[in-house]
Design an enzyme around this catalytic site. Structure first.
Site, PDB file in Angstrom:
ATOM      1  CD  GLU A  48      -2.650   1.062   2.591  1.00  0.00           C
ATOM      2  OE1 GLU A  48      -3.310   0.375   3.644  1.00  0.00           O
ATOM      3  OE2 GLU A  48      -3.667   2.502   2.349  1.00  0.00           O
ATOM      4  CB  CYS A 246      -7.243   3.355   4.579  1.00  0.00           C
ATOM      5  SG  CYS A 246      -7.192   1.935   5.800  1.00  0.00           S
ATOM      6  CG  ASN A 377      -8.973  -2.369   2.568  1.00  0.00           C
ATOM      7  OD1 ASN A 377      -8.425  -3.076   3.234  1.00  0.00           O
ATOM      8  ND2 ASN A 377      -8.582  -1.118   3.415  1.00  0.00           N
ATOM      9  CD  GLU A 378      -8.918  -2.195   8.092  1.00  0.00           C
ATOM     10  OE1 GLU A 378      -9.512  -1.679   8.064  1.00  0.00           O
ATOM     11  OE2 GLU A 378      -8.098  -3.238   8.101  1.00  0.00           O
TER      12      GLU A 378
HETATM   13  O1  AHR Z   1      -2.113  -1.243   6.465  1.00  0.00           O
HETATM   14  C1  AHR Z   1      -2.157   0.013   7.281  1.00  0.00           C
HETATM   15  C2  AHR Z   1      -3.630   0.393   7.109  1.00  0.00           C
HETATM   16  O2  AHR Z   1      -4.180  -0.631   7.828  1.00  0.00           O
HETATM   17  C3  AHR Z   1      -4.871   0.004   5.982  1.00  0.00           C
HETATM   18  O3  AHR Z   1      -4.642   0.665   5.320  1.00  0.00           O
HETATM   19  C4  AHR Z   1      -6.154  -0.709   6.094  1.00  0.00           C
HETATM   20  O4  AHR Z   1      -6.685  -1.523   5.511  1.00  0.00           O
HETATM   21  C5  AHR Z   1      -6.060  -1.163   7.488  1.00  0.00           C
HETATM   22  O5  AHR Z   1      -6.212  -0.643   8.262  1.00  0.00           O
END
Ligand code: AHR
Length: 658
Positions: A48, A246, A377-378
């Protein structure tokens, strides 16, 4: 005499027990009882753009804000002048003609000579310059008359020049041209700068001012930092999850990651503020933007280069639920779904298809062979399930073989998790993505997490995890304790390889001068990169993956925390080897008598890789392999091995099956 002998035995026993306080176990391995197949993708990586992981990290561009598109157009640049002349430097916004890269710099020169007017770029918290290295400078320019010369310099922090050249801009007229020049540096400098001095008369427009080192990965112009890619390649990861995280969601929907903005000519990739720029007030990064120099083409290419399967994650019509929590109404979701379908075409489509043609135009007519993608993602809640169903229906209808990875939210337990876990299983999701950022104790206590998971239906993808130790900051969070607890947990993932098909540590990279989130797998500055103890553990698992799980037991039970001992075993069918992993998470040395059943004949000795250290030990730029595996051999006799494990150690044993 008999009595005296008994006394000696007693004394020896007491001495042995107290002086070494050794714990002894018998672990039984049965190599003839395969329990589960280990997917080739089992151990992967998650990239990321956080912590200056892309811009200021693996994307080797050294100029920050090269196209003047940051929120503040001159951020990263300073102007050097002998005397101020109103209007000699103007930021022009030509948004009407060019929406993707609207700004450029107009410089008006009045018989300028070197030293009259110039610009300095500070790089990403400085520029790492290497003695003897070639540097490739390039610029887009436009000038009514051919008159401008650029004097280009690399300097150290005292402004001493450590490399320079001159570039004449020779084309005149209304259109933009590219000019480029290469030169070498005479010194190594950790925090260098780039100067550009102007010589000439009249106006010149400038854009895309760029500097790359000559030693990019595979020597690709405008490419990636070779040292950072090499660390990834060395892991032989099964997959690369990308681009988030994120960052996929964005703090609002306008800030979401859009893969279509990241392909095509570099100067047309629309830059965007990085959501980690403003996420954490205590780790502010106002100069954190995404230029997408590492875009989706480069991502697929990287995965191909290092033999990993691509696993792209797409926005599901929801922005980050911790931030704006914006939702796309269901009736407007089609463009989001189309993005997913088009991505498959970009990766796999025929060169005559719309997106296959774009890929071919970028230099890769052959397909990238994309097999899976993540939706969201989350994300969580019924809103996620509703949107996911729409994606699932459309993607499976067009591409039934593409596996879909679905979100189980932010935490590995709790109401949100339970709800999603239930709903996703009803939807027959291919993979459920679980994230665990927890303390070391959690990892040690959860080595049995998957022992009782359903063996059919949806499989698990441990998409993000890291052990978070207390009371430490930045790279000091990557202690041996953290890595050891992950190793213990990972033996549980391996034992349950029928349930868990993929797993990846998170985040991957952090720039020591620009991080927002710690711990991280690999730390970098502008000159160096090193793998943490967590990296070494990930690498050991990945390089010793095996193809089939076989049982290793202690008193007929899985080895998952008894006396703080953890173990897993597998066969590597191709190498014809038995691989045993043992974590001793206790403060005592332990003797493990390994009994190897189900084998005909074994080599007389095996290979042993051991990691052990103080729990607070870390790696660093000065000592990058302070905590790293040490190789030795171990004797095998009568299908038995005595494996002595030091306190707080991780051992990987490879035995040839003859
Ligand atoms: O890895 C950092 C963050 O942690 C990522 O962006 C997210 O998916 C998680 O909350």
């Amino acid at each position: 005499m008999k009595q005296r002998f008994a006394l000696v035995v007693l004394i020896l026993t007491v001495f042995t027990t107290f002086s070494f306080s050794q714990v002894t176990h018998t672990l039984v391995v049965n190599a003839a009882q395969p329990k589960a197949t280990i997917d080739k993708t089992m151990w992967g990586i998650f990239f990321e753009d956080i912590n200056f992981g892309a811009d200021g990290g693996i994307y080797a561009e050294m100029v920050k804000n090269r196209s003047f598109e940051f929120f503040k157009p001159m951020m990263g640049w300073t102007v050097n002048r002998k005397k101020f002349v109103e209007g000699e430097l103007l930021v022009i916004n030509s948004g009407e003609q060019n929406t993707r890269n609207p700004r450029f710099l107009r410089v008006t020169l009045n018989h300028a000579v070197k030293g009259d007017l110039g610009l300095t770029n500070e790089g990403f918290r400085g520029m790492g310059i290497k003695k003897g290295m070639r540097y490739d400078f390039s610029i887009l320019y436009r000038q009514p008359e051919a008159h401008t010369k650029l004097h280009i310099e690399l300097t150290d922090s005292t402004k001493r020049v450590v490399g320079d050249t001159v570039l004449s801009l020779t084309e005149a007229g209304d259109s933009w041209h590219k000019a480029a020049v290469s030169f070498h540096a005479s010194e190594t400098v950790a925090k260098g700068r780039l100067n550009i001095w102007f010589e000439g008369n009249g106006t010149v427009d400038l854009d895309m001012i760029s500097l790359f080192p000559g030693d990019t990965w595979k020597n690709r112009p405008g490419g990636l930092r070779a040292d950072m890619v090499q660390l990834l390649a060395d892991m032989k990861p099964g997959f690369i999850r990308f681009p988030g995280g994120c960052i996929v969601e964005g703090f609002d929907l306008t800030n979401r990651y859009r893969w279509k903005n990241t392909v095509g000519p570099i100067e047309e990739r629309q830059l965007m503020i990085n959501r980690w720029n403003i996420e954490f007030p205590y780790r502010n990064a106002p100069d954190y933007f995404q230029t997408f120099g590492l875009g989706f083409f480069e991502y697929f290419q990287l995965a191909e280069d290092i033999g990993a399967e691509p696993l792209p994650i797409l926005n599901c019509g929801m922005a980050c639920q911790f931030n704006s929590a914006e939702l796309v109404p269901m009736k407007d979701l089609d463009p989001f779904i189309q993005d997913a379908l088009d991505l498959v075409e970009f990766a796999n489509g025929d060169v005559n298809s719309k997106w296959g043609k774009v890929r071919a135009g970028m230099g890769h007519p052959a397909p990238f062979n994309l097999k899976m993608m993540g939706i969201g993602n989350e994300n969580w809640g019924p809103q996620y399930v509703e949107r996911l169903q729409a994606f699932q229906a459309a993607i499976k209808a067009k591409y039934p073989n593409i596996k879909l990875i679905c979100s189980s939210g932010t935490d590995p337990n709790g109401d949100r998790f339970d709800y999603l876990n239930g709903e996703l299983r009803k939807l027959n999701a291919d993979f459920i993505d679980e994230h665990y950022y927890r303390k070391p104790e959690w990892f040690l206590q959860n080595a049995r997490r998957y022992d009782n998971y359903p063996r059919t239906g949806s499989r698990v993808f441990g998409g993000e995890y890291a052990s978070h130790v207390d009371k430490t900051v930045g790279s000091n969070r990557n202690t041996w304790l953290a890595a050891l607890s992950e190793a213990a947990f990972m033996t549980g993932l391996e034992r349950n390889a029928d349930v868990v098909g993929m797993a990846s540590y998170a985040p991957l990279f952090a720039n020591v001068d620009g991080w927002q989130w710690a711990p991280d797998l690999i730390w970098v500055n502008n000159l160096q990169a090193y793998g943490t103890p967590d990296y070494q553990v990930q690498k050991l698992f990945s390089l010793n993956k095996g193809s089939q799980v076989v049982p290793i037991t202690l008193n007929n039970d899985a080895v998952a925390g008894q006396d703080s001992l953890y173990a897993s075993a597998c066969i590597d069918a191709a190498a014809h080897e038995l691989i045993i992993k043992v974590v001793n998470a206790s403060d005592k040395a332990q003797t493990n008598n390994l009994q190897l059943d189900g084998v005909k004949k074994l080599a007389a000795q095996g290979k042993l890789l051991t990691m052990q250290s103080d729990l607070t030990a870390v790696n660093s730029f000065d000592s990058p392999t302070n905590v790293a595996p040490v190789e030795s051999t171990i004797a095998i006799k009568n299908k038995k091995i005595t494996l002595n494990t030091a306190p707080y150690s991780f051992s990987v044993l490879r035995v040839k099956l003859e």
